[in-house]
Design a protein around this motif. Structure first.
Motif, PDB file in Angstrom:
ATOM      1  N   GLU A 177     -20.309  -9.467  -4.462  1.00 54.81           N
ATOM      2  CA  GLU A 177     -20.188  -9.903  -2.831  1.00 54.81           C
ATOM      3  C   GLU A 177     -18.885  -9.795  -2.421  1.00 54.81           C
ATOM      4  O   GLU A 177     -18.511  -9.390  -1.446  1.00 54.81           O
ATOM      5  N   ALA A 178     -17.872 -10.542  -3.180  1.00 49.21           N
ATOM      6  CA  ALA A 178     -16.368 -10.486  -2.674  1.00 49.21           C
ATOM      7  C   ALA A 178     -15.877  -9.058  -2.800  1.00 49.21           C
ATOM      8  O   ALA A 178     -15.167  -8.794  -1.796  1.00 49.21           O
ATOM      9  N   GLN A 179     -16.146  -8.265  -3.648  1.00 49.29           N
ATOM     10  CA  GLN A 179     -15.686  -6.757  -3.699  1.00 49.29           C
ATOM     11  C   GLN A 179     -16.293  -6.140  -2.582  1.00 49.29           C
ATOM     12  O   GLN A 179     -15.539  -5.416  -1.796  1.00 49.29           O
ATOM     13  N   THR A 180     -17.385  -6.310  -2.288  1.00 46.55           N
ATOM     14  CA  THR A 180     -18.263  -5.520  -1.218  1.00 46.55           C
ATOM     15  C   THR A 180     -17.657  -5.953   0.150  1.00 46.55           C
ATOM     16  O   THR A 180     -17.497  -5.174   1.013  1.00 46.55           O
ATOM     17  N   LEU A 181     -17.480  -7.369   0.376  1.00 44.81           N
ATOM     18  CA  LEU A 181     -16.903  -7.538   1.688  1.00 44.81           C
ATOM     19  C   LEU A 181     -15.313  -6.933   2.126  1.00 44.81           C
ATOM     20  O   LEU A 181     -15.279  -6.492   2.685  1.00 44.81           O
ATOM     21  N   ALA A 182     -14.639  -6.974   1.199  1.00 43.26           N
ATOM     22  CA  ALA A 182     -13.107  -6.339   1.060  1.00 43.26           C
ATOM     23  C   ALA A 182     -13.297  -4.978   1.320  1.00 43.26           C
ATOM     24  O   ALA A 182     -12.660  -4.329   2.255  1.00 43.26           O
ATOM     25  N   PHE A 183     -14.128  -4.262   0.501  1.00 42.18           N
ATOM     26  CA  PHE A 183     -14.190  -2.888   0.597  1.00 42.18           C
ATOM     27  C   PHE A 183     -15.022  -2.334   1.969  1.00 42.18           C
ATOM     28  O   PHE A 183     -14.923  -1.278   2.542  1.00 42.18           O
ATOM     29  N   LYS A 184     -15.925  -3.081   2.299  1.00 40.65           N
ATOM     30  CA  LYS A 184     -16.793  -2.819   3.636  1.00 40.65           C
ATOM     31  C   LYS A 184     -16.077  -3.190   4.748  1.00 40.65           C
ATOM     32  O   LYS A 184     -15.982  -2.477   5.638  1.00 40.65           O
ATOM     33  N   TYR A 185     -15.613  -4.249   5.037  1.00 41.40           N
ATOM     34  CA  TYR A 185     -15.103  -4.967   6.074  1.00 41.40           C
ATOM     35  C   TYR A 185     -13.515  -5.105   6.347  1.00 41.40           C
ATOM     36  O   TYR A 185     -12.974  -4.897   7.512  1.00 41.40           O
ATOM     37  N   VAL A 186     -12.805  -5.360   5.223  1.00 44.52           N
ATOM     38  CA  VAL A 186     -11.259  -5.360   5.411  1.00 44.52           C
ATOM     39  C   VAL A 186     -10.648  -3.970   5.308  1.00 44.52           C
ATOM     40  O   VAL A 186      -9.799  -3.560   6.302  1.00 44.52           O
ATOM     41  N   PHE A 187     -10.593  -3.460   4.197  1.00 38.96           N
ATOM     42  CA  PHE A 187      -9.915  -2.527   3.616  1.00 38.96           C
ATOM     43  C   PHE A 187     -10.073  -1.183   4.701  1.00 38.96           C
ATOM     44  O   PHE A 187      -9.042  -0.563   4.998  1.00 38.96           O
ATOM     45  N   PRO A 188     -11.322  -0.750   4.848  1.00 42.81           N
ATOM     46  CA  PRO A 188     -11.268   0.433   5.991  1.00 42.81           C
ATOM     47  C   PRO A 188     -10.496   0.041   7.335  1.00 42.81           C
ATOM     48  O   PRO A 188     -10.273   1.221   8.227  1.00 42.81           O
ATOM     49  N   ARG A 189     -10.344  -1.041   7.620  1.00 46.76           N
ATOM     50  CA  ARG A 189      -9.774  -1.382   8.870  1.00 46.76           C
ATOM     51  C   ARG A 189      -7.977  -1.142   8.901  1.00 46.76           C
ATOM     52  O   ARG A 189      -7.323  -1.281   9.736  1.00 46.76           O
ATOM     53  N   ILE A 190      -7.658  -1.086   7.579  1.00 49.47           N
ATOM     54  CA  ILE A 190      -6.160  -1.216   7.486  1.00 49.47           C
ATOM     55  C   ILE A 190      -5.796  -0.117   6.418  1.00 49.47           C
ATOM     56  O   ILE A 190      -4.699  -0.002   6.187  1.00 49.47           O
ATOM     57  N   ALA A 191      -6.768   0.560   5.934  1.00 48.11           N
ATOM     58  CA  ALA A 191      -6.363   1.331   4.821  1.00 48.11           C
ATOM     59  C   ALA A 191      -7.172   2.720   4.495  1.00 48.11           C
ATOM     60  O   ALA A 191      -8.234   2.566   5.201  1.00 48.11           O
ATOM     61  N   ARG A 192      -7.081   3.594   3.997  1.00 44.17           N
ATOM     62  CA  ARG A 192      -7.941   4.708   3.409  1.00 44.17           C
ATOM     63  C   ARG A 192      -8.544   4.179   1.919  1.00 44.17           C
ATOM     64  O   ARG A 192      -7.571   3.968   1.236  1.00 44.17           O
ATOM     65  N   VAL A 193      -9.697   4.224   1.793  1.00 42.76           N
ATOM     66  CA  VAL A 193     -10.350   3.976   0.711  1.00 42.76           C
ATOM     67  C   VAL A 193     -10.838   5.325  -0.056  1.00 42.76           C
ATOM     68  O   VAL A 193     -11.423   6.050   0.292  1.00 42.76           O
TER      69      VAL A 193
END
Length: 187
Positions: free
Chosen positions: A162-178
């Motif tokens: 859940e914590a991994q998904t939250l970061a990669f779905k909602y946070v990182f795409p707003r500030i980075a390329r994944v």
């Protein structure tokens, strides 16, 4: 994804003996270290900058944050094990920049920004443990400092799916390329 080796740095967060063990999701600490070692080797071969960040505190934790919180970070009785801050075996190589931190993020209170700017780095490739603590804190700070940011999904893990998904779905795409380690090349 292609990145310029001269202006890109790999920053690996908290891949140290005291953190890589234990329950990790979605990847084990050992899996992340294996991917990170491969990335670091590729960066070194391309002549790119590799930064290894580790966290550690005085034996009495006098230099650790102490604000009142609802769920404090556990602190081992008698201090951390002697090798707590040692990097995973085989991770560090000659020429790597080593940054010691005392917070979740790798910028505050460290010379990381100075190391990167003086080398002409404008892009940070980020990975490590734990995704939603040290990696995310470092990512937010890098973004706010104007760095282009790439986060390697298969080189990050944390305490729960859940914590991994939250970061990669909602946070990182707003500030980075994944991306993943296999989809990254340096030129």
């Amino acid at each position: 994804m292609q990145l310029n080796a001269k202006t890109t740095a790999l920053v690996l967060v908290d891949l140290q003996k005291g953190i890589i063990g234990g329950e990790r999701r979605p990847y084990s600490g050992e899996q992340v270290v294996t991917v990170a070692k491969g990335l670091a080797d590729r960066f070194r071969q391309a002549g790119a900058t590799v930064v290894l960040v580790h966290v550690g505190f005085a034996a009495d934790w006098a230099d650790a944050l102490r604000q009142p919180v609802d769920s404090p970070t556990p602190r081992p009785d008698g201090g951390a094990p002697e090798d707590y801050s040692d990097f995973a075996d085989g991770l560090q190589a000659d020429g790597d920049i080593v940054v010691h931190k005392r917070n979740w993020g790798a910028f505050y209170g460290t010379p990381l920004d100075l190391h990167l700017r003086r080398r002409g780095i404008d892009t940070v490739v980020l990975a490590g443990i734990a995704t939603n603590y040290g990696v995310e804190s470092t990512a937010r700070d890098a973004w706010e400092r104007g760095y282009e940011l790439v986060i390697i999904e298969d080189a990050c893990t944390t305490v729960s799916e859940e914590a991994q998904t939250l970061a990669f779905k909602y946070v990182f795409p707003r500030i980075a390329r994944v991306t993943t380690s296999a989809n990254l090349t340096l030129v």
